[in-house]
Enzyme design. Sequence first.
Site, PDB file in Angstrom:
ATOM      1  N   GLU A 151       1.315 -31.528   5.729  1.00 42.91           N
ATOM      2  CA  GLU A 151       0.498 -30.961   4.647  1.00 42.91           C
ATOM      3  C   GLU A 151       0.737 -29.469   4.510  1.00 42.91           C
ATOM      4  OE1 GLU A 151      -2.339 -33.751   6.990  1.00 42.91           O
ATOM      5  OE2 GLU A 151      -0.419 -32.740   7.321  1.00 42.91           O
ATOM      6  N   ARG A 166      17.685 -46.260  21.684  1.00 40.56           N
ATOM      7  CA  ARG A 166      17.227 -45.196  22.574  1.00 40.56           C
ATOM      8  C   ARG A 166      16.723 -43.987  21.792  1.00 40.56           C
ATOM      9  NH1 ARG A 166      22.268 -45.140  26.910  1.00 40.56           N
ATOM     10  NH2 ARG A 166      21.756 -47.095  27.990  1.00 40.56           N
ATOM     11  N   GLY A 204      16.675 -54.002  35.186  1.00 40.37           N
ATOM     12  CA  GLY A 204      17.239 -55.295  35.527  1.00 40.37           C
ATOM     13  C   GLY A 204      16.255 -56.413  35.249  1.00 40.37           C
TER      14      GLY A 204
END
Length: 317
Positions: free
Chosen positions: A46, A182, A262
């Site tokens: 704004e 990412r 993992g």
Amino acid sequence: MARCLQLAENGRGTSFPNPMVGSVIVRDQKIVSEGWHHSPGGRHAEAHAIYNCDPKKLDGATLYVNLEPCNHVGRTEACAPLIVTSGIKKVVIGSGDTHHKVNGSGIEHLKNHGIEVTTGVLEQECRKLNKRFFRFHEQKRPYIVLKWAETKNNFVAPLTKNELRPVWITNEYARQHTHFLRSREQAIMVGHKTWTQDTPRLSAYRWNENNPKIVILGGQQPQGTQPPMGPIWLSSQIYKEPQQVATKLHELEIQSVLIEGGPQTLQGFIDANLWDECYCYKSASLWQEGLKGPKINIPLTPIARFEDNVLWYGNNQ
């Protein structure tokens, strides 16, 4: 409001921990100024729109913004009082801001000073844009995205290897797309085994410079590392459950995290039902043995193809 959302997208990956916000000022049915929030500490959308505009054109104008204007002073001035003194007479808001420092106070300030306020315009679209921000403030945890790659027969890693580097399952095009993922999140988390055995860079250099913060789950932080510069280490002796990890990340003001760990790390968050989206890159490779990938509890949908690699997507919201 649709234009506000377009402008707000410019702040994706750079506005954390602030929301993505765009603003448009209209007078006599013409857009006379626009603005968007670039990064923390910088002017809000704004303020950008107001200061970029000829002051004469603000008198009697309408300001559009996808998120409720703030009414508190932080690193920048409060937007609601600025709007009041600018000469703008009407404000159209996409969605309310549920951050405890705002939460209706901006709208209240505008109304109390004679500003006509309209709310709820494209509200669902506005909330979707800032789903990470809303998840963080409403559920007190980061927005959690899971990501892994697996062979056609569901292996994600070999049982043993001779080098401290990743064993690539997907092709270079799929790997570049992971850098896109990412770049959209504030942090990236892996288990300490992935960190020590693969020594991954965990950056977004193949896409842009919006490299996420690195979080390592488990293991011990090496002596001499500097927390502000290096990875954030979360000891598995303290943070034993996914909810404890999520709570700590919230305390660290990490609004979203991409988990690239993992199968054990990923499965823990799946079993705890503590995730929002997942991306699985499936290659055409067939391995004879290896570590099996995580088992997701909802059907996944193919959304992209990178030659013989297919990206599967799941939404848990």
